[in-house]
Design a protein around this motif. Structure first.
Motif, short mmCIF file in Angstrom:
data_model
loop_
_atom_site.label_atom_id
_atom_site.label_comp_id
_atom_site.label_asym_id
_atom_site.label_seq_id
_atom_site.Cartn_x
_atom_site.Cartn_y
_atom_site.Cartn_z
N ASP A 2 0.83 -1.20 0.00
CA ASP A 2 0.00 0.00 0.00
C ASP A 2 0.86 1.25 0.00
N GLY A 3 1.98 1.23 0.75
CA GLY A 3 2.85 2.40 0.81
C GLY A 3 3.41 2.77 -0.53
N ILE A 4 3.64 1.75 -1.39
CA ILE A 4 4.15 2.01 -2.72
C ILE A 4 3.03 2.42 -3.65
N ALA A 5 1.88 1.80 -3.48
CA ALA A 5 0.76 2.06 -4.38
C ALA A 5 0.30 3.50 -4.31
N LEU A 6 0.35 4.09 -3.10
CA LEU A 6 -0.12 5.46 -2.94
C LEU A 6 0.66 6.46 -3.77
N PRO A 7 2.02 6.48 -3.69
CA PRO A 7 2.74 7.44 -4.52
C PRO A 7 2.62 7.13 -6.00
N VAL A 8 2.54 5.83 -6.35
CA VAL A 8 2.36 5.50 -7.76
C VAL A 8 1.05 6.05 -8.26
N SER A 9 -0.02 5.89 -7.45
CA SER A 9 -1.32 6.42 -7.85
C SER A 9 -1.26 7.93 -8.01
N ALA A 10 -0.54 8.60 -7.11
CA ALA A 10 -0.43 10.05 -7.23
C ALA A 10 0.27 10.44 -8.52
N LEU A 11 1.33 9.70 -8.86
CA LEU A 11 2.03 9.97 -10.11
C LEU A 11 1.13 9.74 -11.31
N VAL A 12 0.35 8.66 -11.25
CA VAL A 12 -0.52 8.33 -12.38
C VAL A 12 -1.60 9.38 -12.57
N VAL A 13 -2.22 9.82 -11.46
CA VAL A 13 -3.26 10.86 -11.55
C VAL A 13 -2.67 12.15 -12.11
N ALA A 14 -1.51 12.53 -11.57
CA ALA A 14 -0.87 13.76 -12.05
C ALA A 14 -0.48 13.63 -13.51
N LEU A 15 -0.04 12.42 -13.91
CA LEU A 15 0.37 12.20 -15.29
C LEU A 15 -0.79 12.40 -16.24
N ALA A 16 -1.98 12.00 -15.82
CA ALA A 16 -3.15 12.16 -16.68
C ALA A 16 -3.41 13.63 -16.98
N LEU A 17 -3.15 14.50 -15.99
CA LEU A 17 -3.38 15.92 -16.17
C LEU A 17 -2.24 16.60 -16.92
N LEU A 18 -1.06 16.01 -16.85
CA LEU A 18 0.12 16.60 -17.47
C LEU A 18 0.61 15.79 -18.67
N ASP A 19 -0.24 14.93 -19.19
CA ASP A 19 0.18 13.99 -20.22
C ASP A 19 0.78 14.66 -21.45
N TYR A 20 0.31 15.85 -21.78
CA TYR A 20 0.77 16.52 -22.99
C TYR A 20 2.13 17.18 -22.83
N ILE A 21 2.64 17.28 -21.58
CA ILE A 21 3.97 17.83 -21.34
C ILE A 21 4.99 16.69 -21.39
N PRO A 22 6.03 16.79 -22.21
CA PRO A 22 7.00 15.70 -22.35
C PRO A 22 7.62 15.31 -21.01
N SER A 23 7.85 14.02 -20.84
CA SER A 23 8.45 13.49 -19.62
C SER A 23 9.90 13.11 -19.86
N VAL A 24 10.70 13.20 -18.80
CA VAL A 24 12.05 12.66 -18.83
C VAL A 24 12.02 11.35 -18.07
N GLY A 25 12.45 10.28 -18.71
CA GLY A 25 12.38 8.98 -18.09
C GLY A 25 11.04 8.33 -18.34
N PRO A 26 10.84 7.12 -17.85
CA PRO A 26 9.59 6.38 -18.09
C PRO A 26 8.40 7.09 -17.45
N SER A 27 7.24 6.98 -18.10
CA SER A 27 6.05 7.67 -17.60
C SER A 27 4.80 6.80 -17.65
N GLY A 28 4.99 5.50 -17.68
CA GLY A 28 3.84 4.61 -17.68
C GLY A 28 3.23 4.49 -16.30
N ARG A 29 2.18 3.69 -16.19
CA ARG A 29 1.44 3.58 -14.94
C ARG A 29 2.34 3.15 -13.78
N PHE A 30 3.21 2.19 -14.02
CA PHE A 30 4.11 1.71 -12.98
C PHE A 30 5.56 2.14 -13.21
N THR A 31 5.93 2.29 -14.47
CA THR A 31 7.32 2.65 -14.76
C THR A 31 7.65 4.07 -14.31
#
Length: 481
Positions: A2-31
């Motif tokens: 659960d401790g890992i899932a929470l920050p991953v979920s936060a990253l995924v939610v934020a990624l959905a809002l920022l998807d159009y801005i290029p990422s450095v490094g992997p940007s998949g759901r878990f990567t």
């Protein structure tokens, strides 16, 4: 998990809002979580990669529980004009420095010390400069005794911390407390531990912060020790204020007096004043000592520049003496310190703001509420477009620029040379004090000492996440002229 899932979920939610801005490094759901872990160890390379690939546009880098959007050079002026109510410095610092667990929210919610730095320190610095210089002279003469005629080894970073702490506290708390080894230890230890412990806390998901914060924080202990040392002085000044009025005879002109004067009745007490002294020392030592430590290594690695700097300092001091105004008349020294800060950063992202509402830039890029946006001066500083031969240490680069007509790119490079102090109304309020203090310290050193590295090679820096420290164990050789 659960401790890992929470920050991953936060990253995924934020990624959905920022998807159009290029990422450095992997940007998949878990990567993306792997990218955040990679950023801990390779922040410098990832931010540089983002800049090289998206120089004219925004890009984002992953943290454990958020994405940070890096603002490109063409949008810096636009960023500067956005109000603090929309892009908040305070809220960003709460997240980055974990203020709740390091300083406590009190100093940020009632920041009367900032007013003191902006107004009282600026207004009184000319009068206080002789005391600052006296402290600088005393500190370096103690580190390298005049009776020593040969080369003396001195720990560069510890010397930078000691000189910065004593000179700053000559203004903050006055003499003799500023020369107390115990007081210096309290302030230096607290400043280093705040930065380190905040960085460690940011490696964990928010749900664990209350637990980690209680385990790591040293604020109650540091505050208690600071209060013990300041108690006699503060208590005496509060008594005299009560019995003799605000402008009592013989009242010292220093930070303690100013804090007492501007504080509300609720804050006019020993604990509140001591907390502000800790915060001010953190702000001074965390940046100024690091910056000056880098400068020491850069000069010792290039000892051929000591003599031209010495000639400049000697010419000015012989004519005008040691004053704040005379120290401002050292263009080569100013250029050297700017160049040192250009090639040797203290932080990859010294300017960070948090969006308090959706922000849309003129190119159509929208920054969602809650997102951190950052400026990364080191990427700009090492760009040949703005600084030709940018990876070369050229101490008189800015001195030469000022002496001739400048291209548009050079004008930008001059303007951007102080980006690490921040922009607009929330730029560092103590930047003039810090710059003058560092200039005075280096001017005194080059006038009175030769310096070099034993093997002639600059020791490697030490990185902690996005923070860059000058080597904390390496020594410099000094010899009295």
């Amino acid at each position: 998990m659960d401790g890992i899932a929470l920050p991953v979920s936060a990253l995924v939610v934020a990624l959905a809002l920022l998807d159009y801005i290029p990422s450095v490094g992997p940007s998949g759901r878990f990567t993306s979580y792997y990218g955040a872990v990679k950023f801990i160890m390779h922040a410098k390379h990832m931010i540089q990669e983002g800049y090289e690939q998206h120089k004219e546009g925004f890009f984002k880098v992953p943290m454990i529980d958020r994405w940070v959007v890096v603002v490109p050079g063409p949008r810096l002026e636009e960023l500067r004009k956005i109000s603090d109510e929309k892009l908040s410095f305070d809220h960003a610092m709460q997240d980055i420095l974990q203020v709740k667990y390091t300083f406590g929210l009190e100093a940020q919610e009632h920041p009367y010390h900032v007013q003191v730095v902006r107004e009282h320190l600026k207004r009184n610095f000319d009068e206080l400069f002789p005391g600052v210089f006296d402290e600088i002279r005393h500190t370096f003469d103690e580190l390298v005794p005049s009776q020593e005629h040969g080369w003396v080894k001195v720990g560069a970073f510890s010397a930078a911390m000691k000189a910065t702490c004593r000179a700053s506290n000559r203004v903050f708390v006055g003499s003799p407390i500023c020369r107390s080894a115990e007081f210096e230890k309290i302030q230096s230890k607290f400043a280093l531990q705040v930065a380190t412990r905040a960085a460690v806390m940011n490696l964990f998901p928010k749900i664990l912060h209350p637990v980690i914060g209680r385990l790591l924080t040293n604020t109650p202990s540091s505050l208690g020790h600071c209060m013990e040392m300041l108690r006699p002085v503060v208590d005496e000044r509060l008594r005299k204020r009560e019995h003799l009025g605000e402008n009592w005879p013989g009242k010292p002109n220093d930070m303690l007096s100013w804090l007492i004067d501007v504080s509300s009745p609720e804050d006019r007490n020993l604990r509140s004043i001591a907390l502000r002294i800790l915060v001010l020392n953190f702000a001074s030592l965390h940046t100024s000592a690091q910056t000056f430590g880098h400068a020491l290594f850069n000069l010792a690695a290039h000892p051929q520049y000591v003599e031209p700097l010495r000639e400049e300092v000697k010419g000015v001091i012989d004519q005008y003496g040691w004053t704040r105004d005379s120290v401002s008349q050292l263009p080569k020294m100013d250029s050297f310190l700017k160049e040192s800060q250009r090639v040797s950063c203290t932080c990859l992202t010294p300017v960070v703001r948090k969006a308090m509402e959706d922000i849309t830039f003129s190119d159509g890029t929208t920054i969602p509420t809650g997102t951190h946006v950052a400026i990364s001066p080191p990427t700009i500083y090492l760009d040949d477009e703005y600084y030709p031969n940018s990876h070369e240490f050229d101490p008189f680069r800015f001195y030469s620029m000022r002496r001739g007509p400048m291209t548009s790119a050079q004008k930008n490079s001059m303007t951007w040379s102080t980006l690490h102090f921040g922009q607009g109304k929330r730029a560092c309020p103590g930047r003039t004090f810090a710059t003058t203090m560092m200039t005075t310290m280096m001017a005194y050193l080059v006038l009175n000492y030769d310096m070099k590295l034993e093997d002639g090679v600059r020791p490697p820096d030490e990185w902690l996440f996005v923070n860059c420290f000058p080597n904390r164990t390496a020594e410099i050789l000094f010899k009295k002229c």
